[in-house]
Design a protein around this motif. Sequence first.
Motif, PDB file in Angstrom:
ATOM      1  N   TYR A 125       0.790  -1.230   0.000  1.00 48.74           N
ATOM      2  CA  TYR A 125       0.000   0.000   0.000  1.00 48.74           C
ATOM      3  C   TYR A 125       0.827   1.287   0.000  1.00 48.74           C
ATOM      4  O   TYR A 125       0.263   2.367   0.044  1.00 48.74           O
ATOM      5  CB  TYR A 125      -0.936   0.027   1.212  1.00 48.74           C
ATOM      6  N   THR A 135      -1.276   3.990  -2.014  1.00 47.75           N
ATOM      7  CA  THR A 135      -2.024   5.059  -1.352  1.00 47.75           C
ATOM      8  C   THR A 135      -1.701   6.439  -1.915  1.00 47.75           C
ATOM      9  O   THR A 135      -2.285   7.432  -1.485  1.00 47.75           O
ATOM     10  CB  THR A 135      -1.712   5.053   0.163  1.00 47.75           C
ATOM     11  N   MET A 136      -0.757   6.503  -2.856  1.00 49.12           N
ATOM     12  CA  MET A 136      -0.454   7.784  -3.502  1.00 49.12           C
ATOM     13  C   MET A 136      -1.479   8.075  -4.592  1.00 49.12           C
ATOM     14  O   MET A 136      -2.004   7.153  -5.232  1.00 49.12           O
ATOM     15  CB  MET A 136       0.956   7.759  -4.104  1.00 49.12           C
ATOM     16  N   SER A 162       2.439  13.375  -0.657  1.00 48.41           N
ATOM     17  CA  SER A 162       2.940  12.031  -0.943  1.00 48.41           C
ATOM     18  C   SER A 162       3.788  11.493   0.196  1.00 48.41           C
ATOM     19  O   SER A 162       3.922  10.274   0.355  1.00 48.41           O
ATOM     20  CB  SER A 162       3.758  12.039  -2.235  1.00 48.41           C
ATOM     21  N   SER A 212       2.214   8.950   2.385  1.00 45.91           N
ATOM     22  CA  SER A 212       2.234   7.562   1.914  1.00 45.91           C
ATOM     23  C   SER A 212       3.622   6.958   2.047  1.00 45.91           C
ATOM     24  O   SER A 212       3.774   5.766   2.359  1.00 45.91           O
ATOM     25  CB  SER A 212       1.777   7.495   0.456  1.00 45.91           C
ATOM     26  N   MET A 238      -6.724   5.266  -0.013  1.00 43.57           N
ATOM     27  CA  MET A 238      -5.964   6.497   0.257  1.00 43.57           C
ATOM     28  C   MET A 238      -6.415   7.156   1.563  1.00 43.57           C
ATOM     29  O   MET A 238      -5.593   7.698   2.306  1.00 43.57           O
ATOM     30  CB  MET A 238      -6.108   7.463  -0.913  1.00 43.57           C
ATOM     31  N   GLY A 261      -5.054   5.003   4.342  1.00 41.45           N
ATOM     32  CA  GLY A 261      -3.611   5.193   4.395  1.00 41.45           C
ATOM     33  C   GLY A 261      -3.213   6.504   5.046  1.00 41.45           C
ATOM     34  O   GLY A 261      -2.193   6.581   5.748  1.00 41.45           O
ATOM     35  N   SER A 262      -4.002   7.559   4.843  1.00 43.87           N
ATOM     36  CA  SER A 262      -3.700   8.857   5.463  1.00 43.87           C
ATOM     37  C   SER A 262      -3.753   8.755   6.981  1.00 43.87           C
ATOM     38  O   SER A 262      -2.868   9.261   7.686  1.00 43.87           O
ATOM     39  CB  SER A 262      -4.695   9.912   4.962  1.00 43.87           C
ATOM     40  N   GLY A 282      -0.775   6.479   8.238  1.00 40.11           N
ATOM     41  CA  GLY A 282       0.508   7.168   8.212  1.00 40.11           C
ATOM     42  C   GLY A 282       0.679   8.119   9.381  1.00 40.11           C
ATOM     43  O   GLY A 282       1.758   8.189   9.997  1.00 40.11           O
ATOM     44  N   CYS A 341       1.300  14.404   6.767  1.00 40.70           N
ATOM     45  CA  CYS A 341       0.093  13.631   7.100  1.00 40.70           C
ATOM     46  C   CYS A 341      -1.054  14.555   7.498  1.00 40.70           C
ATOM     47  O   CYS A 341      -2.226  14.260   7.212  1.00 40.70           O
ATOM     48  CB  CYS A 341       0.391  12.655   8.229  1.00 40.70           C
TER      49      CYS A 341
END
Length: 795
Positions: free
Chosen positions: A44, A48-49, A285, A288, A430, A433-434, A437, A484
């Motif tokens: 991921y 996730t980007m 980015s 990610s 995404m 993932g945010s 992160g 983030c």
Amino acid sequence: MHTSYMDPQLGSANQFKETWKHTLLLSFQSLGVIYGQLSTAPLYVFGTMNAEDIKSKETVYELFSCIFWTINIISLLKYAFIVLRADDNGEGGTFALYSLLCRHAKVGLLPNDTSANEVMHYETGSPFKIKVESRARRAIEKYKSSHYLMLFLALFGSCMTIGVGVLTPALSVYSVSSGVQRSMSDMAHLFSSSPRKQEAISNAFEKYVPVPTASAILVCLFTLQHYGTHKIGFIFAPIIVIWLIFIGGGGVYNIFHWNKQIIHAVSPMYMYRFVKNIEIKSWRSLGSIILCVAGSEAMFADLGHFTKKSIKITFVCLIYPVLVLCYAGQAAYISKNLHVTDFNHLSESIPHRIRHWFIALSLLASVVGSQATITASFSIINQCLALGCFPRVKVIHTSDKIHGQVYIPDINWLLMVLSLAVTIGFHDIMRIGSATGLAVISGMLVTTCLMSLVIALYWEKNLFESVCCLIFFGSIEVMYVSACMLNFHKGAWYLVVLLALSLTVMLSWHYGTKKKLEFDLQNKVSAEWLTDISPGLGVTRVPGIGFIYTDIVTGIPAFFSHFITNLPAFHQVLIFVSFKSLPMPYVPASRRYLIGRVGPKDLKIYRCVVRYGYCDPIRDTDNFEEQIISSIGEFITMEENEFESMNSSEGRMVVVGKPPADGSALIPLNETNSDEESVGLVSNIETQPAPMVGDASESGLGPVMRKKVRFMLPANSPKMRASVRDELQELIDARESGTAYFLGQVHLAVRHGSDVLKSLLIMTYAFCDKNCREPPVALNIPHAALVEVGTVCCI
């Protein structure tokens, strides 16, 4: 779990001679426990980007360079070579760093740290001895605000670990489910030649496959948790080995097949170009990219299960090179296929002829990666629970040898519900993932802050080295935190909500527990009160033993004095029992019990302080009453033979180790009765072991076998005086006459006119205390013999 303070009967990785064979075995086992999340991060990181932000081959080079140097700086340098050295007697994690600071810099604010320090830490050779004063230590100790800041950091880091435990399973499983959706869509296209039908099929699979598939996998994953980390981790290790071989081989193939020039991107010049030409979209980015080191914290947090050498060898020789090859291969593929749909997903870089095998393997690997974060959540909550910073929940130890492996049913189902909420609510890799992160990098930033303090206060390095560590790693991690936070509206807000809820619960429980202890300390009475008031009230001594459970270690608790005033009678033998958690992972059996007297000898009143570490399964032990009585017998013998000059003043106590199995003062006689048999006396206390997973006692398949322990005096010995034998015989007679348990309950209430913050903390604590699934003393106390005395404290 390798620590010199650990009970020798508890399994320890360091007890064995650390041969290469043993180290390699531990390295293999660590793959299924520690490196599951780190090895599945390629699923991921690029995925996730935002594909629109990857515009050219140069951008791909810059992104790969950032990934390469992030792994080198954070995973390799920070964790493998620096943080691993800051273990707390073989244990790692946020609370391990905090406990080091509590012991070596007098900064403890935990409820069990500040009560009766002289009683708890007085003995010669204590492992709690404070080091020589230094300028940094004096500065930290001087300002109380710094103490609160350290406690806040420890709790904040714990909340981030819980957040990762919620988000990582959702992220891993959903990313794999998306791969399953694409694989099924490709297969469906083979049976349809119409472009319109193909598009309809793709849309249908995209809409209906990922979320239900991910939800089903999550339910199965959390359902498996009750089998324990040891069994699951050992089974999962071969899966991770195959997965690493697969992604490493795929990376090598992609490098040579698509773009050999990607190797040049390891130059830091590409990372410099990325930072130089930064803008809002490219800066996002970084949120990610930081996922490439997700799971690095597990190298330190799960240190207690393995050795430093095994963890370092596994990472340096296997995990690190495989990850670099995998990310390089994926970057090589992306640089030549920017026109392909979903080019930034790992499954797209796998050759078509083996892609379906990859999807199946990635599904299993994602489950392993999720397992590591869930286990870490259980461990950190168990530590918070032991140190009085989390509401009481049932903790089941799934291994008889490795007591760091625990399962908490209530937390398991709560994590499952929260993970399902993330998956169903966001259904977007995404967004998930945010939030993940932000959780990962926030936890790492906490570790950096505490680590810089450990360098100055525990390692006693100069302040310059501590500040350099904080600035170097902290500036990098703050950069990632800022990236983030740019995605706050895209999913990171969910983590903030989780943080607010969990931190409120932890702070409320800590605050309430501390206030209850302060109330007990302010309202306790001296031991002389008990001897002076007895004749005036006409107190009657009844046969039997009375166990009084209290949080204070000196004086008479207020609830018991209130009980005696209204009902002037107490037992022939009284034992005040206190459980005290110390800021260290384990307390050895030889230093676990502190025994002393309350008042003169003829009163037959004793005090027992049971000390345990934040990793000790002390409250799950079923034979505490037997051990306490045996310890008092040892104390009576030791006092007469070796401590004749010691007076019986309050607070003078003797360290008594775990009594030998045969008993030198009192000999235990074990009898086993079926649960179907009748019990004649309350004094024949029946102790039942804490149920392990899968016990017949839980399933109701048969009668529960209980252990009934009686005591007898050893054969006549010229070394034992008559007075000692008489006192021991009185203890045995009291045991046979019956046992009662007294437990004080302090109920906190909000005082009229209190401010909003205090009212919120007290109300939250009261709600949690009322709905706790576990009693204050989880020692299988018979309800018929339990006497609870409640008092109200208005704050």
